[in-house]
Structure formats: structure tokens, C-alpha cells
Design a protein around this motif. Structure first.
Motif, PDB file in Angstrom:
ATOM      1  N   MET A 199     -55.882 -13.734   9.814  1.00  0.00           N
ATOM      2  CA  MET A 199     -55.798 -14.529  11.012  1.00  0.00           C
ATOM      3  C   MET A 199     -54.885 -13.845  12.024  1.00  0.00           C
ATOM      4  SD  MET A 199     -55.244 -18.298   9.842  1.00  0.00           S
ATOM      5  CE  MET A 199     -56.585 -19.353   9.841  1.00  0.00           C
ATOM      6  N   ASN A 200     -55.506 -13.439  13.068  1.00  0.00           N
ATOM      7  CA  ASN A 200     -54.784 -12.752  14.116  1.00  0.00           C
ATOM      8  C   ASN A 200     -54.696 -13.664  15.329  1.00  0.00           C
ATOM      9  OD1 ASN A 200     -53.587 -10.940  15.750  1.00  0.00           O
ATOM     10  ND2 ASN A 200     -55.331  -9.555  15.912  1.00  0.00           N
ATOM     11  N   LYS A 201     -53.510 -14.156  15.575  1.00  0.00           N
ATOM     12  CA  LYS A 201     -53.311 -15.032  16.725  1.00  0.00           C
ATOM     13  C   LYS A 201     -52.832 -14.182  17.907  1.00  0.00           C
ATOM     14  CE  LYS A 201     -52.204 -19.221  14.264  1.00  0.00           C
ATOM     15  NZ  LYS A 201     -51.236 -20.297  14.090  1.00  0.00           N
ATOM     16  N   SER A 202     -53.540 -14.230  19.001  1.00  0.00           N
ATOM     17  CA  SER A 202     -53.119 -13.476  20.174  1.00  0.00           C
ATOM     18  C   SER A 202     -52.238 -14.357  21.050  1.00  0.00           C
ATOM     19  CB  SER A 202     -54.331 -12.991  20.958  1.00  0.00           C
ATOM     20  OG  SER A 202     -55.060 -14.084  21.429  1.00  0.00           O
ATOM     21  N   ILE A 203     -51.263 -13.712  21.651  1.00  0.00           N
ATOM     22  CA  ILE A 203     -50.342 -14.419  22.527  1.00  0.00           C
ATOM     23  C   ILE A 203     -50.894 -14.328  23.948  1.00  0.00           C
ATOM     24  CG2 ILE A 203     -47.994 -14.451  23.440  1.00  0.00           C
ATOM     25  CD1 ILE A 203     -47.111 -13.132  20.844  1.00  0.00           C
ATOM     26  N   PRO A 204     -51.004 -15.447  24.619  1.00  0.00           N
ATOM     27  CA  PRO A 204     -51.497 -15.402  25.998  1.00  0.00           C
ATOM     28  C   PRO A 204     -50.552 -14.576  26.876  1.00  0.00           C
ATOM     29  CG  PRO A 204     -51.217 -17.674  25.260  1.00  0.00           C
ATOM     30  CD  PRO A 204     -50.717 -16.786  24.177  1.00  0.00           C
ATOM     31  N   ASN A 205     -51.116 -13.916  27.860  1.00  0.00           N
ATOM     32  CA  ASN A 205     -50.322 -13.044  28.725  1.00  0.00           C
ATOM     33  C   ASN A 205     -49.338 -13.801  29.599  1.00  0.00           C
ATOM     34  OD1 ASN A 205     -51.565 -10.757  27.762  1.00  0.00           O
ATOM     35  ND2 ASN A 205     -53.153 -10.777  29.342  1.00  0.00           N
ATOM     36  N   ASP A 206     -49.615 -15.036  29.909  1.00  0.00           N
ATOM     37  CA  ASP A 206     -48.767 -15.800  30.816  1.00  0.00           C
ATOM     38  C   ASP A 206     -47.541 -16.410  30.142  1.00  0.00           C
ATOM     39  OD1 ASP A 206     -50.502 -15.218  32.837  1.00  0.00           O
ATOM     40  OD2 ASP A 206     -51.628 -17.094  32.635  1.00  0.00           O
ATOM     41  N   VAL A 207     -47.422 -16.276  28.864  1.00  0.00           N
ATOM     42  CA  VAL A 207     -46.328 -16.939  28.163  1.00  0.00           C
ATOM     43  C   VAL A 207     -44.980 -16.354  28.558  1.00  0.00           C
ATOM     44  CG1 VAL A 207     -45.296 -17.355  25.897  1.00  0.00           C
ATOM     45  CG2 VAL A 207     -47.739 -17.610  26.206  1.00  0.00           C
ATOM     46  N   PHE A 208     -44.880 -15.039  28.657  1.00  0.00           N
ATOM     47  CA  PHE A 208     -43.588 -14.421  28.891  1.00  0.00           C
ATOM     48  C   PHE A 208     -43.333 -14.060  30.354  1.00  0.00           C
ATOM     49  CE2 PHE A 208     -44.468 -13.426  24.406  1.00  0.00           C
ATOM     50  CZ  PHE A 208     -43.402 -14.104  23.844  1.00  0.00           C
ATOM     51  N   LYS A 209     -44.244 -14.355  31.225  1.00  0.00           N
ATOM     52  CA  LYS A 209     -44.032 -14.091  32.644  1.00  0.00           C
ATOM     53  C   LYS A 209     -43.228 -15.241  33.231  1.00  0.00           C
ATOM     54  CE  LYS A 209     -48.101 -11.353  33.605  1.00  0.00           C
ATOM     55  NZ  LYS A 209     -49.317 -11.227  34.406  1.00  0.00           N
TER      56      LYS A 209
END
Length: 76
Positions: free
Chosen positions: A1-11
Motif C-alpha cells: 500500500m503506497n499512500k501518496s501525499i498530496p502536493n498541497d499539504v506542505f505548501k
């Protein structure tokens, strides 16, 4: 299970003031760029008109020059 982190989380989200400042800056830059384009277009139009007017003046001056008359010999 590979969960991707959305790009907007750390902006970082801009604050309300920063958003207004950005909007104002973009509007000001758009106005300045528009005025620059208008000024350059006017300068080019006037340059072309001046060059055309100078070309007509040169042609007219060559055509309008009176020819030198020969002096009569014998009168002193």
C-alpha cells in the motif's frame, strides 16, 4: 500500500493580506505592461509617420529647386 501525499499539504497558504497584496501587484503590473505596450506602439507609429513625412519633403525639395539661370554675357 503506497499512500501518496498530496502536493498541497506542505505548501504554506498565503494570509489574507498577502492574497490582497498579490492581487494588487498583479493588477498594477498588468496596467503598467499595457501602458508600456501602448507607448511603444505610439512611438513606432509616430516614427513611421515622421520618416514618411521626411521622405516626401526630400522628394518635394528636389523637384522644387529652381535651375540656375545663365548670366548674359556682355553686360558689365
Amino acid at each position: 500500500m503506497n499512500k501518496s501525499i498530496p502536493n498541497d499539504v506542505f505548501k504554506p497558504k498565503p494570509t489574507r493580506t498577502e492574497s490582497k497584496d498579490d492581487t494588487t501587484s498583479k493588477a498594477a503590473k498588468a496596467i503598467i505592461n499595457d501602458e508600456l505596450a501602448q507607448r511603444l506602439a505610439k512611438t513606432e507609429r509616430l516614427r513611421q509617420a515622421r520618416l514618411a513625412q521626411e521622405a516626401v519633403a526630400v522628394v518635394e525639395s528636389k523637384a522644387a529647386k529652381p535651375k540656375a539661370r545663365a548670366r548674359k554675357a556682355g553686360k558689365a
